[in-house]
Design an enzyme around this catalytic site. Sequence first.
Site, PDB file in Angstrom:
ATOM      1  N   TRP A 192     -51.580 -17.094  25.549  1.00  0.00           N
ATOM      2  CA  TRP A 192     -51.858 -16.198  24.421  1.00  0.00           C
ATOM      3  C   TRP A 192     -52.956 -15.235  24.843  1.00  0.00           C
ATOM      4  CZ3 TRP A 192     -55.843 -17.194  20.225  1.00  0.00           C
ATOM      5  CH2 TRP A 192     -55.700 -16.284  19.168  1.00  0.00           C
ATOM      6  N   ASP A 222     -55.117 -26.635  22.985  1.00  0.00           N
ATOM      7  CA  ASP A 222     -54.953 -25.707  21.870  1.00  0.00           C
ATOM      8  C   ASP A 222     -53.674 -26.112  21.147  1.00  0.00           C
ATOM      9  OD1 ASP A 222     -54.753 -23.656  20.067  1.00  0.00           O
ATOM     10  OD2 ASP A 222     -55.021 -22.046  21.510  1.00  0.00           O
ATOM     11  N   LYS A 235     -49.685 -21.919  11.147  1.00  0.00           N
ATOM     12  CA  LYS A 235     -48.228 -21.988  11.267  1.00  0.00           C
ATOM     13  C   LYS A 235     -47.673 -23.212  10.545  1.00  0.00           C
ATOM     14  CE  LYS A 235     -48.073 -18.499  14.241  1.00  0.00           C
ATOM     15  NZ  LYS A 235     -49.508 -18.276  14.501  1.00  0.00           N
TER      16      LYS A 235
END
Length: 428
Positions: free
Chosen positions: A151, A232, A268
């Site tokens: 990311w 993460d 999410k």
Amino acid sequence: LSAVKSAAVTGNVVPSCRREFSWWSSVQPAPRDPILGVTTAYLADTRPSKINVGVGAYRNNEGKPVVLECVREAEKRIGGRELMEYLPMGGSARFCELAVGLAYGEDTQVLKDKRVASIQALSGTGAVRLFAEFMKRFQPEAEAYLPLPTWSNHHNVFRDANVNQHTYRYYLASTRGLDFEGLKEDLKSAPNRSVILLHACAHNPTGVDPTPEQWKELSKLFKEKDHFPLFDMAYQGFASGDTQRDNQAIRIFLEDGHQLACAQSFAKSMGLYGQRIGCISIVCAEATEAATVKSQLEYIARPMYSSPPVHGSLLVTSILTDSDLKQLWFKEVKEMADRIIGMRVALRKNLEELGSKHSWEHITQQIGMFCYKTVAALSKLGALSARLVWKFIALKKHDSQYSTLYRNSCSCYMALLQFSRSCNNEIQ
């Protein structure tokens, strides 16, 4: 000159021809964010057939944001009943307890031994940033290794924390899968006691995850090199539909006795994008050390934002402490994950039926809301690669809705194919 003399006599002010000094005249425009810039272009486009391939957020069949039923019910239960007082610097202790229980497994020994330091963070980004600042302050000689690709904001976070960062091989274009041998070679070559960023599940942006056997092999390698794993985890439950399956990498490392850190986000998995609700947790050697580490995390958070927002923590706490709401969340997050998996199957089937000569196995082998494919020879744009991101949308199950989304996703992918062919007629 006479005008100046006249002004002096009358007391009138003469406009200055000299440009006024500005503190910020040397400031240049910031670089555009490569992800958010796509959404900006989407909003500016007036064509009705446009498709947003920008920032990752779940959408319904009309392209609208989705709020889960469990979240709406939690809102009803807390509405008008909670005060709006400041949270402590570390946020809601109950929320943190529930978050780490979800991430590590409620029955894990490190939680029983009170060896986990955790504080509430501003979603996953804030969690990683807090850890990066903590790392720089207390392990200043350690270097961070990030997967290539990762990311894009990960690089910004470690850069702004002044942490030396490097990359390790992760994605292998020739197989559209994991470069496991390259990954191991790079981590073996990294200095001992390096901090290694790992995506717990649904790797962003490739959708490529190690297998359980590969995670076990990596855990052994980390032991040999004394590396520190930073997980993460932005997609627990959202990747496979099973929260326990999606945290298996963390549980493997815990079973092998690692100290580790985990940056969590509920954006999410619960659709709480705008609530900025997350958690940073660090596994320590013993309970006293955990209490000390927590105090330092709070101390780092204090000048950043003082204390985190309250509403998101109330929502997550309400859902995870009520058995009915928790089961409803499990059901809804599985529906979202199954929807994405089903869309992958449908998209691959459509591409193959269109007569494409390329292999599309990677579409169904990768997982999560991202699908990664390198595109060669995009010299017209001065680019070396492109990422295709699908927004798999809707919680509904009807076949007609599947086919609508199926056509939308297919048209998006075919547009990329046609563009690549117009450049050099070559796609990897």
